[in-house]
Design an enzyme around this catalytic site. Structure first.
Site, PDB file in Angstrom:
ATOM      1  N   LYS A 127       0.832  -1.206   0.000  1.00 42.45           N
ATOM      2  CA  LYS A 127       0.000   0.000   0.000  1.00 42.45           C
ATOM      3  C   LYS A 127       0.865   1.254   0.000  1.00 42.45           C
ATOM      4  O   LYS A 127       0.634   2.191  -0.773  1.00 42.45           O
ATOM      5  CB  LYS A 127      -0.905   0.002   1.251  1.00 42.45           C
ATOM      6  CG  LYS A 127      -1.550   1.350   1.531  1.00 42.45           C
ATOM      7  CD  LYS A 127      -2.351   1.340   2.815  1.00 42.45           C
ATOM      8  CE  LYS A 127      -1.594   1.716   4.061  1.00 42.45           C
ATOM      9  NZ  LYS A 127      -1.302   3.150   4.243  1.00 42.45           N
ATOM     10  N   ASN A 128       1.874   1.267   0.878  1.00 41.39           N
ATOM     11  CA  ASN A 128       2.658   2.494   1.050  1.00 41.39           C
ATOM     12  C   ASN A 128       3.607   2.773  -0.112  1.00 41.39           C
ATOM     13  O   ASN A 128       4.248   3.825  -0.158  1.00 41.39           O
ATOM     14  CB  ASN A 128       3.443   2.443   2.365  1.00 41.39           C
ATOM     15  CG  ASN A 128       2.537   2.685   3.557  1.00 41.39           C
ATOM     16  OD1 ASN A 128       1.361   2.978   3.398  1.00 41.39           O
ATOM     17  ND2 ASN A 128       3.089   2.553   4.760  1.00 41.39           N
ATOM     18  N   ARG A 182      -4.479  10.625   4.916  1.00 35.55           N
ATOM     19  CA  ARG A 182      -3.425  11.642   4.988  1.00 35.55           C
ATOM     20  C   ARG A 182      -2.494  11.603   3.785  1.00 35.55           C
ATOM     21  O   ARG A 182      -1.934  12.614   3.389  1.00 35.55           O
ATOM     22  CB  ARG A 182      -2.579  11.431   6.240  1.00 35.55           C
ATOM     23  CG  ARG A 182      -3.267  11.715   7.517  1.00 35.55           C
ATOM     24  CD  ARG A 182      -2.271  11.624   8.647  1.00 35.55           C
ATOM     25  NE  ARG A 182      -1.481  12.838   8.773  1.00 35.55           N
ATOM     26  CZ  ARG A 182      -0.290  13.008   8.277  1.00 35.55           C
ATOM     27  NH1 ARG A 182       0.314  12.057   7.614  1.00 35.55           N
ATOM     28  NH2 ARG A 182       0.344  14.153   8.438  1.00 35.55           N
ATOM     29  N   CYS A 208      -4.923  12.846  13.666  1.00 38.48           N
ATOM     30  CA  CYS A 208      -5.358  11.485  13.378  1.00 38.48           C
ATOM     31  C   CYS A 208      -5.111  10.647  14.604  1.00 38.48           C
ATOM     32  O   CYS A 208      -4.459  11.079  15.539  1.00 38.48           O
ATOM     33  CB  CYS A 208      -4.670  10.919  12.150  1.00 38.48           C
ATOM     34  SG  CYS A 208      -3.081  10.219  12.474  1.00 38.48           S
ATOM     35  N   ARG A 258       0.798  14.211  13.802  1.00 36.03           N
ATOM     36  CA  ARG A 258       1.264  14.022  12.417  1.00 36.03           C
ATOM     37  C   ARG A 258       1.217  15.287  11.562  1.00 36.03           C
ATOM     38  O   ARG A 258       0.454  15.386  10.610  1.00 36.03           O
ATOM     39  CB  ARG A 258       0.470  12.911  11.754  1.00 36.03           C
ATOM     40  CG  ARG A 258       0.764  11.563  12.346  1.00 36.03           C
ATOM     41  CD  ARG A 258       0.036  10.466  11.634  1.00 36.03           C
ATOM     42  NE  ARG A 258       0.816   9.897  10.548  1.00 36.03           N
ATOM     43  CZ  ARG A 258       0.412   8.841   9.849  1.00 36.03           C
ATOM     44  NH1 ARG A 258      -0.732   8.293  10.090  1.00 36.03           N
ATOM     45  NH2 ARG A 258       1.165   8.354   8.891  1.00 36.03           N
ATOM     46  N   ASP A 316       4.892   0.331  12.036  1.00 35.83           N
ATOM     47  CA  ASP A 316       3.677  -0.298  11.521  1.00 35.83           C
ATOM     48  C   ASP A 316       3.545  -1.770  11.933  1.00 35.83           C
ATOM     49  O   ASP A 316       2.532  -2.398  11.625  1.00 35.83           O
ATOM     50  CB  ASP A 316       3.622  -0.183   9.986  1.00 35.83           C
ATOM     51  CG  ASP A 316       3.263   1.234   9.532  1.00 35.83           C
ATOM     52  OD1 ASP A 316       2.901   2.066  10.384  1.00 35.83           O
ATOM     53  OD2 ASP A 316       3.357   1.501   8.316  1.00 35.83           O
ATOM     54  N   ILE A 325       8.414   6.487  16.907  1.00 34.70           N
ATOM     55  CA  ILE A 325       8.084   7.256  15.705  1.00 34.70           C
ATOM     56  C   ILE A 325       6.854   8.146  15.925  1.00 34.70           C
ATOM     57  O   ILE A 325       6.848   9.310  15.548  1.00 34.70           O
ATOM     58  CB  ILE A 325       7.855   6.311  14.489  1.00 34.70           C
ATOM     59  CG1 ILE A 325       9.032   5.357  14.320  1.00 34.70           C
ATOM     60  CG2 ILE A 325       7.595   7.117  13.207  1.00 34.70           C
ATOM     61  CD1 ILE A 325      10.354   5.995  13.936  1.00 34.70           C
ATOM     62  N   ARG A 350      -8.488  -0.247   4.944  1.00 28.25           N
ATOM     63  CA  ARG A 350      -7.674   0.789   4.321  1.00 28.25           C
ATOM     64  C   ARG A 350      -6.364   0.207   3.791  1.00 28.25           C
ATOM     65  O   ARG A 350      -5.817   0.717   2.811  1.00 28.25           O
ATOM     66  CB  ARG A 350      -7.326   1.891   5.337  1.00 28.25           C
ATOM     67  CG  ARG A 350      -8.489   2.784   5.671  1.00 28.25           C
ATOM     68  CD  ARG A 350      -8.019   3.940   6.517  1.00 28.25           C
ATOM     69  NE  ARG A 350      -6.761   4.440   5.985  1.00 28.25           N
ATOM     70  CZ  ARG A 350      -5.795   4.981   6.704  1.00 28.25           C
ATOM     71  NH1 ARG A 350      -5.941   5.146   7.987  1.00 28.25           N
ATOM     72  NH2 ARG A 350      -4.695   5.402   6.145  1.00 28.25           N
TER      73      ARG A 350
HETATM   74  C1  UD1 Z   1       4.526   6.750   6.521  1.00 27.11           C
HETATM   75  C2  UD1 Z   1       3.657   5.538   6.293  1.00 27.11           C
HETATM   76  C3  UD1 Z   1       3.114   5.007   7.623  1.00 27.11           C
HETATM   77  C4  UD1 Z   1       4.258   4.770   8.604  1.00 27.11           C
HETATM   78  C5  UD1 Z   1       5.167   6.002   8.708  1.00 27.11           C
HETATM   79  C6  UD1 Z   1       6.402   5.743   9.548  1.00 27.11           C
HETATM   80  C7  UD1 Z   1       2.771   5.982   4.080  1.00 27.11           C
HETATM   81  C8  UD1 Z   1       1.585   6.323   3.243  1.00 27.11           C
HETATM   82  N1  UD1 Z   1       2.562   5.913   5.410  1.00 27.11           N
HETATM   83  O1  UD1 Z   1       3.692   7.755   7.083  1.00 27.11           O
HETATM   84  O2  UD1 Z   1       2.414   3.784   7.375  1.00 27.11           O
HETATM   85  O3  UD1 Z   1       3.714   4.477   9.880  1.00 27.11           O
HETATM   86  O4  UD1 Z   1       5.595   6.427   7.410  1.00 27.11           O
HETATM   87  O5  UD1 Z   1       7.124   4.694   9.015  1.00 27.11           O
HETATM   88  O6  UD1 Z   1       3.839   5.734   3.572  1.00 27.11           O
HETATM   89  N2  UD1 Z   1       6.604  14.417  10.964  1.00 27.11           N
HETATM   90  C9  UD1 Z   1       6.640  15.767  11.281  1.00 27.11           C
HETATM   91  N3  UD1 Z   1       6.461  16.688  10.269  1.00 27.11           N
HETATM   92  C10 UD1 Z   1       6.234  16.310   8.977  1.00 27.11           C
HETATM   93  C11 UD1 Z   1       6.207  14.936   8.660  1.00 27.11           C
HETATM   94  C12 UD1 Z   1       6.390  14.016   9.678  1.00 27.11           C
HETATM   95  O7  UD1 Z   1       6.846  16.137  12.428  1.00 27.11           O
HETATM   96  O8  UD1 Z   1       6.086  17.189   8.112  1.00 27.11           O
HETATM   97  C13 UD1 Z   1       6.794  13.409  12.019  1.00 27.11           C
HETATM   98  C14 UD1 Z   1       5.547  12.545  12.252  1.00 27.11           C
HETATM   99  O9  UD1 Z   1       4.617  13.161  13.105  1.00 27.11           O
HETATM  100  C15 UD1 Z   1       6.159  11.301  12.843  1.00 27.11           C
HETATM  101  C16 UD1 Z   1       7.498  11.195  12.106  1.00 27.11           C
HETATM  102  O10 UD1 Z   1       7.767  12.486  11.591  1.00 27.11           O
HETATM  103  O11 UD1 Z   1       6.397  11.453  14.217  1.00 27.11           O
HETATM  104  C17 UD1 Z   1       7.530  10.201  10.972  1.00 27.11           C
HETATM  105  O12 UD1 Z   1       6.402  10.381  10.146  1.00 27.11           O
HETATM  106  P1  UD1 Z   1       6.419  10.129   8.588  1.00 27.11           P
HETATM  107  O13 UD1 Z   1       7.563   9.243   8.203  1.00 27.11           O
HETATM  108  O14 UD1 Z   1       6.260  11.396   7.871  1.00 27.11           O
HETATM  109  O15 UD1 Z   1       5.071   9.291   8.397  1.00 27.11           O
HETATM  110  P2  UD1 Z   1       4.188   9.274   7.107  1.00 27.11           P
HETATM  111  O16 UD1 Z   1       5.043   9.526   5.925  1.00 27.11           O
HETATM  112  O17 UD1 Z   1       2.979  10.104   7.314  1.00 27.11           O
END
Ligand code: UD1
Length: 419
Positions: free
Chosen positions: A22-23, A93, A117, A122, A306, A328, A398
């Site tokens: 999915k990701n 998201r 969420c 996030r 995950d 995370i 999902r």
């Molecule tokens: C992706 C995955 C999700 C997985 C996560 C961590 C997808 C669609 N989803 O989510 O399944 O759980 O990686 O492996 O690929 N953060 C910030 N600011 C930002 C972006 C992120 O502070 O602009 C923080 C987040 O709150 C979190 C950390 O960074 O604490 C990592 O998040 P991130 O890797 O961005 O997660 P996603 O890409 O949303």
């Protein structure tokens, strides 16, 4: 809202095939926005988030054909407006992945700001910071992020926190920017490498994908491509735990074990027997007792967040105490209180959950709170004596392709009850 009814206590045995990731499929669909030519993606999992992403692309004006299940043929030559609406963004998201491609190709992107969420705040501040570095102006208008740029230009982008979709957004934006972009502290997840492979087939110049430093030399235009999505490593890990938690024996096919070595190593340390007869297959069984082992989530190649909830479910059946530490996301333990309803002994304190096992689990009524939490409840339900009901399984839909059907083919008693 659909529910699952599980009659636990059955050992799983047989063979199960893993779907596409999915990701990985989500950013690859978004990448099709970067070209007016057709992008064909195979092995796209048939899950709710992909249906949402497809709707998003269609809403923007792209054509998405599905000539056969799991193949998507996307043509974004007809895109006529640049806004991802709130109705879609609030359910997923990952809609934010439209931001980079839209601003890079059309000079404008509007994406509703995703709200909070279940698993934490996030934010997407890092995505926006990176686009600004590439020369976009970013402002907020009535809850909508508006990013604009005549033409993005290459720049150095340093992420203070590793972000998966943030890295993907910059990769896509930089592919069409003028000049060279270097991403420091980039995410290294297999999904990043898969996206880089697709972008390269489309004509992008990317070096270092899968390492913390990536260099992308922008090109004037990208073209069509064909690509097969990698297997879902989290679904693979979930089925390994399904075999382990039921004391069963599963052959897991069409997977890529190299993408989840941290999970395989940890589960071996717990006492799960995992063999790899060939590159795409795992054989999982349990002979002795499971032993509690601590785990701490980390960015790839560490233990994935995950898989944290599923691992916690397994630890309820292991001998001894396990500390499960989440590094995370700040609020990713909602499954703990639901697992307690089955009889698990878990205490949450700060970033850690202390699991005391083994405890016999008994069926109860549970509510799924997010995607991976729901998977852990299904796993615990499979191990529990008697009947477990899980409400709000739309969360699991999902990201898992027909999980109840796959589980049934390997001996689980699980059914979907429609309301
Ligand atoms: C992706 C995955 C999700 C997985 C996560 C961590 C997808 C669609 N989803 O989510 O399944 O759980 O990686 O492996 O690929 N953060 C910030 N600011 C930002 C972006 C992120 O502070 O602009 C923080 C987040 O709150 C979190 C950390 O960074 O604490 C990592 O998040 P991130 O890797 O961005 O997660 P996603 O890409 O949303």
């Amino acid at each position: 809202m659909d529910k699952f009814r599980i009659l636990g206590g059955k050992r799983l045995h047989g063979s199960v095939a893993i779907s596409g990731a999915k990701n990985s499929a989500l950013p690859c669909l978004a990448a099709a926005l970067l070209t007016p030519e057709t992008v064909t993606l195979r092995n796209v999992p048939y899950v709710r988030d992909l249906i949402t992403m497809r709707r998003l692309l269609e809403d923007l004006g792209a054509t998405v054909l599905v000539p056969e299940l799991r193949t998507h043929r996307i043509n974004a030559g007809t895109v006529e407006h640049y806004e991802a609406p709130y109705e879609l963004v609030k359910t997923m998201r990952a809609s934010v992945l439209a931001l980079g491609p839209l601003v890079a190709r059309f000079g404008e992107a509007r994406v509703s700001l995703p709200g909070g969420c279940a698993i934490g705040q996030r934010p997407i501040d890092l995505h926006l910071m990176a686009l600004e570095k590439l020369g976009a102006t970013v402002e907020m208008q009535n809850g909508v992020i508006v990013a604009k740029a005549e033409r993005l230009r290459g720049a150095d982008v340093t992420f203070e926190i590793v972000t998966v979709t943030g890295t993907e957004n910059v990769m896509m934006a930089a592919a069409l920017a003028n000049g060279v972009t270097r991403i420091f502290n980039a995410a290294c997840e297999p999904e990043i490498t898969d996206l880089a492979e697709l972008l390269t087939k489309m004509g992008a110049h990317i070096e270092g994908a899968g390492t913390p430093t990536m260099t992308i030399t922008g090109v004037d235009a990208l073209g069509g491509a064909e690509h097969t999505i990698i297997p879902d490593r989290i679904e693979t890990g979930t089925f390994i735990v399904a075999a382990a938690i039921t004391g069963g024996e599963l052959e897991i096919t069409q997977c890529n074990p190299t993408h989840l070595m941290a999970v395989i190593d940890k589960l071996r340390a717990v006492g799960v027997e995992i063999e790899q007869p060939d590159e795409r297959t795992l054989r999982v069984s349990v002979r002795g007792k499971l032993q509690a082992r601590d785990v701490t989530t980390a960015v790839h190649p560490g233990f994935p967040t995950d898989m944290q909830a599923q691992y916690m479910a397994l630890m309820t059946q292991a001998e001894g105490d396990a500390v499960v530490t989440e590094m995370i996301f700040e609020n990713r333990f909602m499954h703990a209180s639901e697992l307690q309803r089955l009889g698990a002994r878990i205490r949450v304190h700060g970033h850690s959950a202390y699991v005391h096992g083994p405890t016999p689990l008994t069926g109860a009524q549970l509510i799924a709170s997010d995607l991976r939490a729901s998977a852990s409840l299904v796993l615990a339900g499979l191990a529990a004596e008697g009947e477990t009901w899980i409400d709000r399984v739309y969360h699991i839909d999902r990201g898992y392709e027909k999980i109840e059907e796959k589980l049934r083919t390997v001996g689980a008693e699980i059914e979907r009850v429609k309301n």
